[in-house]
Design a protein around this motif. Structure first.
Motif, mmCIF file in Angstrom:
data_model
loop_
_atom_site.group_PDB
_atom_site.id
_atom_site.type_symbol
_atom_site.label_atom_id
_atom_site.label_comp_id
_atom_site.label_asym_id
_atom_site.label_seq_id
_atom_site.Cartn_x
_atom_site.Cartn_y
_atom_site.Cartn_z
ATOM 1 N N ALA A 125 36.728 48.095 39.419
ATOM 2 C CA ALA A 125 37.918 47.389 39.901
ATOM 3 C C ALA A 125 37.574 46.016 40.454
ATOM 4 O O ALA A 125 38.298 45.039 40.231
ATOM 5 N N SER A 126 36.464 45.926 41.181
ATOM 6 C CA SER A 126 36.100 44.650 41.791
ATOM 7 C C SER A 126 35.513 43.672 40.772
ATOM 8 O O SER A 126 35.669 42.462 40.908
ATOM 9 N N SER A 158 44.243 43.652 42.478
ATOM 10 C CA SER A 158 44.113 44.462 43.685
ATOM 11 C C SER A 158 42.656 44.604 44.117
ATOM 12 O O SER A 158 42.365 44.758 45.300
ATOM 13 N N SER A 159 41.726 44.583 43.155
ATOM 14 C CA SER A 159 40.298 44.808 43.416
ATOM 15 C C SER A 159 40.053 46.147 44.104
ATOM 16 O O SER A 159 39.050 46.334 44.777
ATOM 17 N N ARG A 160 40.974 47.038 43.929
ATOM 18 C CA ARG A 160 40.888 48.343 44.587
ATOM 19 C C ARG A 160 41.429 49.386 43.608
ATOM 20 O O ARG A 160 42.452 49.171 42.966
ATOM 21 N N SER A 161 40.736 50.506 43.489
ATOM 22 C CA SER A 161 41.130 51.536 42.541
ATOM 23 C C SER A 161 42.061 52.549 43.204
ATOM 24 O O SER A 161 41.689 53.194 44.175
ATOM 25 N N ASN A 214 41.883 42.078 37.691
ATOM 26 C CA ASN A 214 42.399 43.148 38.549
ATOM 27 C C ASN A 214 42.738 42.558 39.915
ATOM 28 O O ASN A 214 41.875 42.413 40.778
ATOM 29 N N SER A 242 36.344 43.283 37.617
ATOM 30 C CA SER A 242 37.327 42.765 36.672
ATOM 31 C C SER A 242 37.965 41.474 37.179
ATOM 32 O O SER A 242 38.547 41.455 38.266
ATOM 33 N N ASN A 298 35.519 51.907 42.092
ATOM 34 C CA ASN A 298 35.564 50.745 42.988
ATOM 35 C C ASN A 298 34.790 49.572 42.404
ATOM 36 O O ASN A 298 35.213 48.416 42.509
#
Length: 542
Positions: A81-82, A89-92, A87, A84, A78
């Protein structure tokens, strides 16, 4: 015991269904956090059920291992992901899969007929299955798990006392809810592997350790009601009652300062664009020779006039002790993504870094941003960016009559210096007065602390509290109460400077148990709470 297992089985099934509903359809905040509490209770119950044991010891072990290792993976995935910038979606997806696997496996644990055990019977199946187990490996595992529990005890001690542990503090309180479940699982594994009786001294000690760590790591969660109450009071005293109606009918705003499911599943970004590594300054002489400074710009994907931000500008300045750090992932990129999606034009900006001993010893700093730079030079570099922005703002549809400046730690200090230097009108040679700063958002600002890094500069730029005036821009400040890198008194002194100059438009959002960089985990309770007030603050003053 059968009732407990049956009830927990039902909770697992309900948690699966509500998790699907949460990820696919938006639901009301009250129900959302009710589901979040159910999720916490379910995951906790699954650990206890695995320790009590079903008829399948392999499933029990699998769940306890998954609960420990899997939750570590969830919080790391998580976070990455946030952080990056690209990314979207900001969600894994992988972390979501791990959480679903935990709940489904928990249902299997609680559905498998369990054995009504005495203390002796609790480990009967274990004894039978471990006859062929290598005793040396078992002893090694016991030692390793014991060491992990001791590490957990140390981290819990840090949360409670707030002692100085350097940069280690960055990864403690904001992840504490994960740790509560992880170390409870570790204690359960230790009980299972060691084969001690639950009522023996060692069994009681291990059980007590696991339960104690679970409770201590949940202290930040327990303080949420007081955090929210104090934050609302402080914000209202500084900025009035108007903010309470902001975002009521807009899905782009957080409907609540806290989303417990968001803590586990991550908080997704909505649509935004990002362009990275735009060169805005190339030094050719003097101390700036060889210096190359760049910025990333985050913009909305639709006409900003249709969004809450309406094209207002947010300048974000990274921290790192004035001699390390950079834009992008090192400047908590999801904040940039989040506000670009709300209609702000977000500039993530570099400045020249001092080339003395690094604040973060293992940090690598590119030669093109490093030099013998003072605080005055760093403010000058940001001033060069302010001129670039004034000249080129139309290219990005950025409103320079509505500018907010934010940063963390050293970046928070420089945000104050830039914003207050502009509003004071005393640094027109350094800063472009075509920009109008409507608000400052310093995050654990390191005002006046550059001297500890042997970095010099004009007194008013080293400690921007000296620049505060009656008509200085309003300020919203984030401060962890257990921060040992930037003492909370620095933020309090900054607020005192406002009040002493007759300016009451400043609020500090104080995070109980929060350490330095406790906003790193964007889905964390500290970060969520601050973003909730930050988005209302920017809307209110844009």
């Amino acid at each position: 015991m059968k009732v407990f297992f049956k009830f927990l089985f039902i909770m697992n099934i309900v948690s699966v269904l509500l998790s699907i509903l949460y990820l696919v359809f938006p639901i009301g905040t009250v129900y959302l956090n009710g589901y979040g509490l159910l999720l916490i209770v379910t995951l906790t119950g699954n650990i206890i059920a695995s320790v009590i044991g079903s008829q399948s010891i392999k499933i029990d072990y699998t769940y306890l291992i998954l609960s420990g290792v899997g939750l570590i993976a969830v919080m790391l995935l998580n976070t990455v992901a946030s952080l990056s910038p690209t990314n979207a979606s900001s969600r894994s997806i992988l972390s979501i899969g791990i959480l679903f696997l935990m709940i489904i496996l928990g249902a299997i644990v609680t559905r498998t007929p369990h054995i009504k055990r005495s203390t002796r019977g609790l480990f009967l199946a274990q004894r039978q299955s471990e006859k062929k187990t290598n005793k040396v490996i078992r002893i090694i595992l016991i030692l390793l798990l014991s060491i992990v529990l001791l590490i957990g005890a140390f981290l819990a001690f840090v949360i409670v006392t707030g002692i100085d542990v350097g940069l280690v503090q960055v990864v403690i309180s904001q992840y504490s809810l994960f740790y509560s479940l992880i170390f409870l699982s570790i204690a359960g594994l230790l009980l299972k592997i060691s084969k001690v009786k639950l009522r023996s001294i060692i069994g009681v000690l291990i059980s007590f350790s696991g339960i104690s760590l679970f409770v201590l790591f949940n202290l930040p969660l327990f303080t949420i009601p007081s955090l929210l109450n104090e934050s609302e009071t402080n914000y209202t005293e500084a900025f009035g009652e108007e903010w309470k109606t902001i975002g009521e009918d807009d899905s782009l705003f957080m409907s609540s300062p806290i989303s417990i499911p968001g803590y586990f599943f991550g908080i997704p970004s909505t649509d935004y664009n990002v362009t990275e590594d735009i060169l805005f300054y190339e030094g050719t002489e003097g101390v700036d020779e060889g210096l190359e400074l760049r910025f990333d710009v985050y913009t909305p994907t639709v006409d900003a006039a249709q969004l809450p931000g309406e094209g207002s500008t947010l300048i974000r300045i990274h921290g790192g002790g004035w001699n390390s750090g950079s834009k992008g992932a090192e400047n908590f990129a999801q904040v940039n993504k989040y506000f670009a999606a709300q209609g702000y034009v977000v500039f993530d900006v570099q400045y020249g870094l001092n080339d003395q001993e690094q604040f973060v010893e293992f940090a690598t700093v590119p030669d093109e941003v490093s030099g013998n730079f003072s605080i005055d030079d760093m403010v000058r570099h940001l001033g060069i960016f302010s001129t670039y922005l004034a000249d080129h703002h139309e290219e990005y549809s950025a409103n320079i009559d509505s500018v907010f400046v934010s940063g963390g730690s050293a970046g928070g200090h420089l945000a104050n210096a830039l914003a207050l230097g502009l509003s004071s009108g005393e640094y027109t040679a350094l800063l472009d007065d075509r920009l109008t700063v409507n608000g400052i958002i310093p995050i654990y600002p390191a005002n006046g602390l550059a001297g500890y890094q042997d970095i010099t500069g004009e007194d008013e730029l080293v400690d921007p509290a000296l620049l505060v005036e009656e008509d200085s821009p309003p300020a919203l400040v984030y401060q962890g109460q257990h921060d040992t890198i930037v003492d909370p008194r620095v933020a309090e002194n900054f607020k005192a400077a406002y009040l002493e100059n007759g300016n009451t438009e400043i609020a500090i959002i104080r995070m109980p148990y929060g350490e330095h960089a406790s906003d790193l985990y964007f889905p964390g309770f500290y970060s969520q709470t601050f973003i909730y007030y930050m988005e209302r603050f920017m809307y209110q003053y844009k």
